[in-house]
Design a protein around this motif. Structure first.
Motif, short mmCIF file in Angstrom:
data_model
loop_
_atom_site.label_atom_id
_atom_site.label_comp_id
_atom_site.label_asym_id
_atom_site.label_seq_id
_atom_site.Cartn_x
_atom_site.Cartn_y
_atom_site.Cartn_z
N ALA A 1 0.83 -1.22 0.00
CA ALA A 1 0.00 0.00 0.00
C ALA A 1 0.85 1.26 0.00
CB ALA A 1 -0.93 -0.01 1.21
N ALA B 1 -0.91 1.77 -3.61
CA ALA B 1 -2.06 2.63 -3.34
C ALA B 1 -2.50 3.37 -4.60
CB ALA B 1 -1.72 3.62 -2.23
N SER B 2 -1.53 3.81 -5.43
CA SER B 2 -1.92 4.50 -6.66
C SER B 2 -2.53 3.54 -7.66
CB SER B 2 -0.72 5.23 -7.28
OG SER B 2 0.28 4.32 -7.72
N VAL C 1 -6.53 -4.55 -1.17
CA VAL C 1 -5.12 -4.21 -0.99
C VAL C 1 -4.69 -4.75 0.37
CG1 VAL C 1 -3.40 -2.37 -0.84
CG2 VAL C 1 -5.38 -2.10 -2.34
N THR D 1 -0.28 3.39 6.74
CA THR D 1 0.46 4.13 5.74
C THR D 1 1.80 4.60 6.31
OG1 THR D 1 -0.72 6.14 6.38
CG2 THR D 1 -1.61 4.89 4.52
N GLU E 1 0.53 8.93 0.69
CA GLU E 1 -0.16 7.65 0.80
C GLU E 1 -1.59 7.78 1.34
OE1 GLU E 1 2.16 4.72 2.82
OE2 GLU E 1 3.83 4.85 1.40
N LEU F 1 -3.97 8.77 -1.46
CA LEU F 1 -4.27 7.68 -2.39
C LEU F 1 -5.18 6.63 -1.75
CD1 LEU F 1 -0.67 7.23 -3.84
CD2 LEU F 1 -2.64 8.21 -5.04
N VAL F 2 -4.90 6.28 -0.50
CA VAL F 2 -5.69 5.26 0.19
C VAL F 2 -7.14 5.74 0.35
CG1 VAL F 2 -6.02 4.05 2.38
CG2 VAL F 2 -3.74 4.19 1.36
N SER G 1 -10.09 3.66 -1.36
CA SER G 1 -11.03 3.00 -0.45
C SER G 1 -12.47 3.48 -0.63
CB SER G 1 -10.59 3.19 1.00
OG SER G 1 -10.60 4.56 1.36
N PHE H 1 -8.84 -2.01 2.09
CA PHE H 1 -7.45 -2.09 2.56
C PHE H 1 -7.38 -2.92 3.84
CE2 PHE H 1 -7.12 1.24 -0.43
CZ PHE H 1 -5.79 1.39 -0.77
#
Length: 602
Positions: free
Chosen positions: A20, A25-26, A40, A47, A130, A133-134, A138, A144
């Motif tokens: 991640a 993440a991307s 993920v 993160t 991060e 992106l997460v 999500s 995740f």
């Protein structure tokens, strides 16, 4: 990679991303943009909790712009001149030996960026990137699960699916997933790459480093003339054999002190954040022992040179990306940028194949297109580490003894042949560092030559770049090149947008001019028949968009009745200088070729 000979009760998952970080993440974010859903998993508990990678170039920011995250990135990053330089000095407030303008700080680079991209350089620490992106991924189809590791990947006979064995590191519960597509974005110690036994090119490096992460308020010392993202501290008399580099995380109170050694060194062995030796070292680096320093942690790391020779397993739905595929020192500052470019390239191809728009052969072009980019980055990053070492040596850091180091540094001020020689060495070393500081060509000049671009109609070879491919850029609509940037607006004027803002969004984009009606009708017919998303835009006076500064007219390289076809990752797929007699037939032929659609009919 194992195989299975018995049935398991498993959970079915279409897409599994392992890792991640910036790559994983991307990738989840870009897959989510395309309407895909998956999982993920990451061994880490969350993160990134340290800044790690930080320089974010315009071309990586373009990928976030495509999914509406550019504003978040700009809001969490550092903009402006405070980080756009690299300097070498005795201490943070001491004598300066050299400085180069970097990351968009050089006038030439500023001009080239304005020409090539709607985006800018940004200092965006990984610990801020991060979560952005997460959060997006999500809320766009991806779940995740942190503190979870991949144990094994097994083949399922008669299928391209994989059986993944996964362990929850909190409960120690082991569970199984039957996965259609597996992506290894699990970093330099990639379990996926190991399980798949992918071949790597390794080059042994002895250099090691330790990151000291701390807080210290230095606003009162950071005059504008001292602004820089990286401060190389040169003190051969006190710090012989070690190069401390002060990196600003947040101006001017969050820092990382990166201590680099040419080979294994135990200077920091057994030290903790509470060790007074660390406070003394930081005070020495700053040049002021009155400031309050709070050390948070120490992170050792090693300099690596490694790149996978293949990013995928032939005939299997398994890929690696990011640091799992290419590992290198932080020179050039392109680590997380390349992670995002890997993901952006792969995501649309997976989406098109999984939705039935493209044949599986399209997925093979990920390795063909991205492996050379990773190999080039690894080579250039390590070459620049050698250039760093040459500059440090010129300043006496790696002299045999501290006394000889002091003597080498003193020669900079001496008249005569020895002083002349030392000053010339320093000048040449700093000029080489200018290549790293102005390196937009390294990222921009990544053009592709694969079956996912259509070259059959080109009568000339790809244009040759004039200049240094690391520093200079080649802008062209030749298939396989990046989509050129030009500012557009609606005819009655509202706000400028880029050609990049019309392209992307998980769809092909067709740019046309006067006479573009036949192209639009053809694209609509093909989309209706195949489901392939194609957005068509006419650029010109009184058309969909006007060419505000006439830049598109200059760089499109096709006639008014021609077209430029752009892939979902904003690379040129094909162009037609004029309209052929059978527009729909030709466009269909090109798309069938690019997307390997012959496999869908077999």
């Amino acid at each position: 990679m194992g195989s299975i000979d018995r049935d398991y009760v498993v959970t079915n998952v279409d897409f599994l991303v392992v890792g991640a970080g910036p790559a994983g993440a991307s990738l989840a974010a870009f897959l989510g943009q395309n309407g895909l859903k998956g999982v993920v998993i990451a061994k880490a508990p969350g993160t990134a909790n340290t800044p790690r990678a930080h320089i974010f170039n315009p071309f990586a920011l373009e990928t976030l712009r495509d999914i509406g995250l550019e504003g978040d990135a700009l809001g969490h990053g550092t903009r402006g001149d405070s980080f756009k330089a690299i300097r070498w000095s005795h201490s943070m407030i001491g004598e300066e030996y050299g400085k180069v303008r970097a990351w968009g700080g050089n006038p030439k680079t500023q001009k080239d960026i304005a020409t090539a991209s709607p985006c800018e350089f940004l200092d965006l620490p990984q610990s801020y990137l991060e979560p952005i992106l997460v959060r997006y991924a999500s809320t766009n189809g991806f779940k995740f699960k942190f503190s979870t590791e991949l144990v094994d990947v097994a083949e399922i006979p008669g299928s391209t699916d994989s059986l993944c064995t996964v362990r929850d590191l909190v409960s120690q519960h082991i569970f199984h997933l039957r996965v259609k597509y597996v992506f290894g974005a699990d970093g330099a110690r990639s379990r996926v790459a190991k399980v798949l036994d992918l071949p790597f090119h390794h080059q042994t490096r002895k250099a090691v480093a330790v990151n000291i992460i701390f807080r210290c308020e230095l606003s009162h010392l950071m005059l504008q003339e001292r602004w820089s993202g990286l401060h190389n501290i040169i003190q051969p008399q006190n710090l012989h054999g070690m190069v401390p580099i002060m990196r600003v995380v947040r101006p001017w109170n969050e820092w990382i002190l990166v201590c680099v050694f040419p080979e294994e060194n135990d200077r920091f062995k057994n030290l903790t954040p509470e060790s007074p030796e660390l406070i003394e070292l930081v005070h020495q680096i700053i040049g002021d022992d009155t400031v309050d320093v709070k050390v948070h942690r120490l992170d050792p790391w090693t300099v690596q040179e490694s790149v996978a020779l293949k990013y995928s397993v032939e005939g299997r739905n398994l890929w690696i990306l990011g640091d799992a595929a290419h590992r290198h020192p932080p020179a050039h500052g392109n680590g997380s940028n390349t992670c995002l470019q890997d993901a952006y390239n792969l995501a649309w191809k997976v989406a098109f194949v999984s939705k039935g728009y493209a044949g599986r052969k399209l997925l093979d072009t990920y390795n063909v297109e991205r492996q050379p980019a990773g190999a080039t980055l690894v080579r250039e990053a390590n070459q620049q580490m050698e250039a760093h070492a040459a500059l440090w040596e010129t300043l006496g850091v790696f002299a045999p003894t501290p006394e000889e180091g002091v003597k080498a540094l003193a020669e900079l001020k001496e008249p005569g042949p020895e002083g002349d020689k030392r000053r010339k060495q320093l000048h040449d070393a700093l000029e080489e560092k200018n290549r790293e500081a102005q390196n937009i060509g390294l990222s921009y000049n990544q053009w592709y030559d694969s079956t996912a671009v259509y070259l059959a109609d080109e009568t000339e070879p790809r244009p040759q770049l004039v200049g240094d491919p690391i520093v200079d850029i080649l802008i062209s609509t030749y298939p396989g090149n990046r989509l050129p940037h030009a500012w557009l607006d609606i005819p009655t004027r509202r706000r400028k947008i880029s050609t990049h803002d019309l392209a992307g969004h998980g769809a092909f984009c067709l740019f046309v001019g006067y006479g573009g009606t036949v192209w639009r009708e053809a694209a609509t017919a093909i989309s209706k028949a195949t489901g392939i998303p194609i957005n068509t835009y006419a650029i010109g006076w009184s058309l969909d968009y006007i060419d505000v500064y006439r830049d598109w007219y200059k760089i499109r390289e096709v006639e008014e009745d021609g077209c430029v076809l752009v892939r979902p990752d904003r690379f040129i797929a094909w162009r037609s200088r004029n309209a052929p007699s059978d527009v729909e037939g030709k466009l269909r032929q090109v798309l069938d070729s690019i997307l390997s659609r012959d496999e869908l009919q077999s």
